[in-house]
Design a protein around this motif. Sequence first.
Motif: not given
Length: 333
Positions: A285-311
């Motif tokens: 919000r303070h440094q609004r520039h496209p280059a900032l996407t290079n500094e996004l942190p590593a992302l970890t999902l929750r372990t209980d999302i159960a992707a695909g089981s319902a489908a």
Amino acid sequence: MSVLIDRDQGFASPALVPAEGDFARNHAGAELNIGLINNMPDTALKATERQFMKLLQAAAGPRRIRFHCFSLPSVKRSPEAKWHVESEYSDLSDLKRERFDGLIVTGAEPVAPELDQEPYWRDLTELIDWARTNTRSTIWSCLAAHAAVLHLDRIERQRLPSKCHGIFDCETVSGDALTRDAPAPLKVSHSRLNEVTEGDLAQAGYRVLTRSAQAGVDVFVRQYDSRFVFFQGHPEYDALSLQREYLRDIGRFLAREREAYPALPVSYFDAATEEKLVRFEKRARHQRHPALTNELPALTLRTDIAAGSAAAALFRNWLQYLGADTEVPLLAR
């Protein structure tokens, strides 16, 4: 052009292979003919193909599926995506020359303020009318579900105060074989700015099968000559689909293509990742520039999302309905 889906087949790419003449008609009991009308945005086009192919493969058991890809010609595409559709997909006119057991119709990224002003509206409504009498069942996903109920019963979608985005616990509220043996609760991905309400659906004669306390109606049905199944969510999404959408929206904010910074997807990232993303939002919000996407942190999902089981459970039951003797319907009408 079509894909023959077998239980042990791998999908290194979504490339389609030629159909094998009259094989499907000669093996009607062992093989289902299913069409995907893929209207998803260009960035999700190929991923959607793979998601539905893998989902149908997981749900099919020993049954073979002849899987055909189409797209509404009036959906606006980039040159690259248009080339992919024109070279790899079947022409929509072929839909009416084949016998299809089932259809799956996805939504498209909206470009007009109202659904009936979308450039693809006429093509979509003609498809809705055709599917009512020419399939055993059709699935309408997300925006396509909203468009279908608007066309069929003039049910208007309502704008949400904020985007419904995340993985939500859904409960079964009406007995139906479509939800038989489904996990409880069903964890389903939702990603939308609008909703159709349970009250409006019930008044028009639709039956709600699942709902979420946070996200509202999830799955609902209506019987015509074809059984129409509507998903407000995206049960086909894989584990990373919501992450890709979230990062896309951050990129659009930083490029000043959207004004609002995207909210965190609900019940999706683990607690440590959420803390890092809150800190990143303050920087963005303070440094609004496209280059900032290079500094996004590593992302970890929750372990209980159960992707695909319902489908997997929902689509297994749907395929059983499509393959059942038409005089002994599997699903309640």
